[in-house]
Design a protein around this motif. Structure first.
Motif, PDB file in Angstrom:
ATOM      1  N   MET A   1       0.826  -1.192   0.000  1.00  0.00           N
ATOM      2  CA  MET A   1       0.000   0.000   0.000  1.00  0.00           C
ATOM      3  C   MET A   1       0.860   1.241   0.000  1.00  0.00           C
ATOM      4  N   MET A   2       1.708   1.386   0.999  1.00  0.00           N
ATOM      5  CA  MET A   2       2.538   2.563   1.095  1.00  0.00           C
ATOM      6  C   MET A   2       3.441   2.672  -0.121  1.00  0.00           C
ATOM      7  N   GLY A   3       4.089   1.581  -0.487  1.00  0.00           N
ATOM      8  CA  GLY A   3       4.974   1.595  -1.638  1.00  0.00           C
ATOM      9  C   GLY A   3       4.223   1.914  -2.914  1.00  0.00           C
ATOM     10  N   ASP A   4       2.983   1.412  -3.048  1.00  0.00           N
ATOM     11  CA  ASP A   4       2.187   1.674  -4.241  1.00  0.00           C
ATOM     12  C   ASP A   4       1.932   3.163  -4.403  1.00  0.00           C
ATOM     13  N   TYR A   5       1.646   3.838  -3.313  1.00  0.00           N
ATOM     14  CA  TYR A   5       1.376   5.269  -3.370  1.00  0.00           C
ATOM     15  C   TYR A   5       2.584   6.013  -3.903  1.00  0.00           C
ATOM     16  N   ILE A   6       3.740   5.671  -3.395  1.00  0.00           N
ATOM     17  CA  ILE A   6       4.956   6.342  -3.841  1.00  0.00           C
ATOM     18  C   ILE A   6       5.325   5.898  -5.249  1.00  0.00           C
ATOM     19  N   ILE A   7       5.240   4.606  -5.535  1.00  0.00           N
ATOM     20  CA  ILE A   7       5.631   4.082  -6.833  1.00  0.00           C
ATOM     21  C   ILE A   7       4.787   4.681  -7.950  1.00  0.00           C
ATOM     22  N   GLN A   8       3.488   4.836  -7.756  1.00  0.00           N
ATOM     23  CA  GLN A   8       2.667   5.339  -8.842  1.00  0.00           C
ATOM     24  C   GLN A   8       3.040   6.761  -9.230  1.00  0.00           C
ATOM     25  N   ARG A   9       3.713   7.467  -8.385  1.00  0.00           N
ATOM     26  CA  ARG A   9       4.167   8.811  -8.706  1.00  0.00           C
ATOM     27  C   ARG A   9       5.410   8.791  -9.607  1.00  0.00           C
ATOM     28  N   SER A  51      14.918   1.196  -1.842  1.00  0.00           N
ATOM     29  CA  SER A  51      15.440   1.300  -3.218  1.00  0.00           C
ATOM     30  C   SER A  51      14.753   2.415  -3.990  1.00  0.00           C
ATOM     31  N   LEU A  52      13.444   2.515  -3.839  1.00  0.00           N
ATOM     32  CA  LEU A  52      12.699   3.560  -4.526  1.00  0.00           C
ATOM     33  C   LEU A  52      13.124   4.945  -4.053  1.00  0.00           C
ATOM     34  N   LEU A  53      13.229   5.114  -2.746  1.00  0.00           N
ATOM     35  CA  LEU A  53      13.633   6.409  -2.207  1.00  0.00           C
ATOM     36  C   LEU A  53      15.058   6.747  -2.620  1.00  0.00           C
ATOM     37  N   ARG A  54      15.920   5.753  -2.642  1.00  0.00           N
ATOM     38  CA  ARG A  54      17.293   5.992  -3.070  1.00  0.00           C
ATOM     39  C   ARG A  54      17.325   6.514  -4.506  1.00  0.00           C
ATOM     40  N   ARG A  55      16.598   5.850  -5.378  1.00  0.00           N
ATOM     41  CA  ARG A  55      16.573   6.288  -6.782  1.00  0.00           C
ATOM     42  C   ARG A  55      16.050   7.717  -6.897  1.00  0.00           C
ATOM     43  N   ALA A  56      14.978   8.034  -6.199  1.00  0.00           N
ATOM     44  CA  ALA A  56      14.403   9.382  -6.260  1.00  0.00           C
ATOM     45  C   ALA A  56      15.396  10.426  -5.762  1.00  0.00           C
ATOM     46  N   VAL A 114      18.675  15.183  11.053  1.00  0.00           N
ATOM     47  CA  VAL A 114      17.874  13.963  11.156  1.00  0.00           C
ATOM     48  C   VAL A 114      16.447  14.246  10.691  1.00  0.00           C
ATOM     49  N   LEU A 115      15.951  13.358   9.827  1.00  0.00           N
ATOM     50  CA  LEU A 115      14.555  13.386   9.391  1.00  0.00           C
ATOM     51  C   LEU A 115      13.983  11.992   9.625  1.00  0.00           C
ATOM     52  N   TYR A 116      12.960  11.915  10.476  1.00  0.00           N
ATOM     53  CA  TYR A 116      12.315  10.644  10.790  1.00  0.00           C
ATOM     54  C   TYR A 116      11.145  10.406   9.838  1.00  0.00           C
ATOM     55  N   MET A 117      10.813   9.127   9.651  1.00  0.00           N
ATOM     56  CA  MET A 117       9.618   8.756   8.897  1.00  0.00           C
ATOM     57  C   MET A 117       9.028   7.502   9.535  1.00  0.00           C
ATOM     58  N   SER A 118       7.707   7.353   9.405  1.00  0.00           N
ATOM     59  CA  SER A 118       7.062   6.166   9.955  1.00  0.00           C
ATOM     60  C   SER A 118       5.698   5.966   9.308  1.00  0.00           C
ATOM     61  N   GLY A 119       5.321   4.711   9.187  1.00  0.00           N
ATOM     62  CA  GLY A 119       3.991   4.360   8.714  1.00  0.00           C
ATOM     63  C   GLY A 119       3.037   4.077   9.858  1.00  0.00           C
ATOM     64  N   TYR A 120       3.515   4.186  11.079  1.00  0.00           N
ATOM     65  CA  TYR A 120       2.703   3.918  12.266  1.00  0.00           C
ATOM     66  C   TYR A 120       2.280   5.223  12.903  1.00  0.00           C
ATOM     67  N   SER A 121       1.275   5.156  13.745  1.00  0.00           N
ATOM     68  CA  SER A 121       0.759   6.380  14.361  1.00  0.00           C
ATOM     69  C   SER A 121       1.093   6.488  15.848  1.00  0.00           C
ATOM     70  N   GLU A 122       1.839   5.527  16.377  1.00  0.00           N
ATOM     71  CA  GLU A 122       2.232   5.624  17.784  1.00  0.00           C
ATOM     72  C   GLU A 122       3.739   5.853  17.889  1.00  0.00           C
ATOM     73  N   PHE A 131       9.709  15.213  10.700  1.00  0.00           N
ATOM     74  CA  PHE A 131       9.052  13.910  10.583  1.00  0.00           C
ATOM     75  C   PHE A 131       8.123  13.893   9.378  1.00  0.00           C
ATOM     76  N   LEU A 132       8.116  12.752   8.667  1.00  0.00           N
ATOM     77  CA  LEU A 132       7.173  12.525   7.583  1.00  0.00           C
ATOM     78  C   LEU A 132       6.372  11.262   7.877  1.00  0.00           C
ATOM     79  N   GLN A 133       5.045  11.371   7.771  1.00  0.00           N
ATOM     80  CA  GLN A 133       4.161  10.226   7.965  1.00  0.00           C
ATOM     81  C   GLN A 133       4.039   9.479   6.642  1.00  0.00           C
ATOM     82  N   LYS A 134       4.345   8.174   6.648  1.00  0.00           N
ATOM     83  CA  LYS A 134       4.166   7.353   5.450  1.00  0.00           C
ATOM     84  C   LYS A 134       2.693   7.028   5.295  1.00  0.00           C
ATOM     85  N   PRO A 135       2.189   6.953   4.104  1.00  0.00           N
ATOM     86  CA  PRO A 135       2.870   7.254   2.854  1.00  0.00           C
ATOM     87  C   PRO A 135       2.972   8.766   2.659  1.00  0.00           C
TER      88      PRO A 135
END
Length: 157
Positions: A1-9, A51-56, A114-122, A131-135
């Motif tokens: 799900m998360m990867g799909d959102y980013i990949i489709q871009r 890998s996707l983020l690295r390429r971008a 430092v920049l944090y990211m997470s797909g969780y809400s806790e 901080f960036l909330q995934k996706p």
């Protein structure tokens, strides 16, 4: 799900689909591709997202090192030294989490951003901590990295 959102871009137009995509390091920079001496250490236990983020990020001209966990990230940071300027880390990973990694890395290198990211809400960082909330959208990531690096340059200068 998360990867799909980013990949489709990042799907290439069909007329370009037969041409191979190369990383920024193997291409001559054009007007839309900046050449940067800025290094990013990207840490996430999801290899497809990493890998996707690295390429971008490489297409933006950044030098990128990737690690699948905190211990691997510390080893890379030790080997690369001052070539790494920003840590982009997931918060939840097996073993050492993103907070522990950032604490240890900033203890060794107080100048690193430092920049944090997470797909969780806790267990999220407090307000004001980068901080960036995934996706998230790739343009949001690029803007946040540029903002943090610019703020860090002003603070250091």
């Amino acid at each position: 799900m998360m990867g799909d959102y980013i990949i489709q871009r990042w799907v290439k137009p069909e007329d370009d689909s037969r041409r191979p995509m190369h990383s920024a390091k193997s291409r001559v920079p054009g007007p839309a591709q900046k050449k940067s001496a800025v290094g990013i250490l990207l840490v996430d236990d999801q290899s497809d997202l990493r890998s996707l983020l690295r390429r971008a990020l490489e297409l933006e001209g950044y030098s990128v090192w990737e690690a699948g966990n905190g211990q691997e990230a510390l080893e890379i940071a030790e080997a690369e030294g001052n070539r790494i300027h920003l840590l982009l880390t997931d918060l939840r990973m097996p073993g050492m989490d993103g907070y522990e990694l950032a604490r240890e890395l900033t203890r060794r290198r107080p100048d690193i951003v430092v920049l944090y990211m997470s797909g969780y809400s806790e267990n999220l960082p407090p307000p004001g901590v980068p901080f960036l909330q995934k996706p998230f959208r790739l343009d949001t990531l690029k803007r946040e990295i540029a903002r943090l690096l610019q703020s860090n340059r002003r603070a250091a200068g």
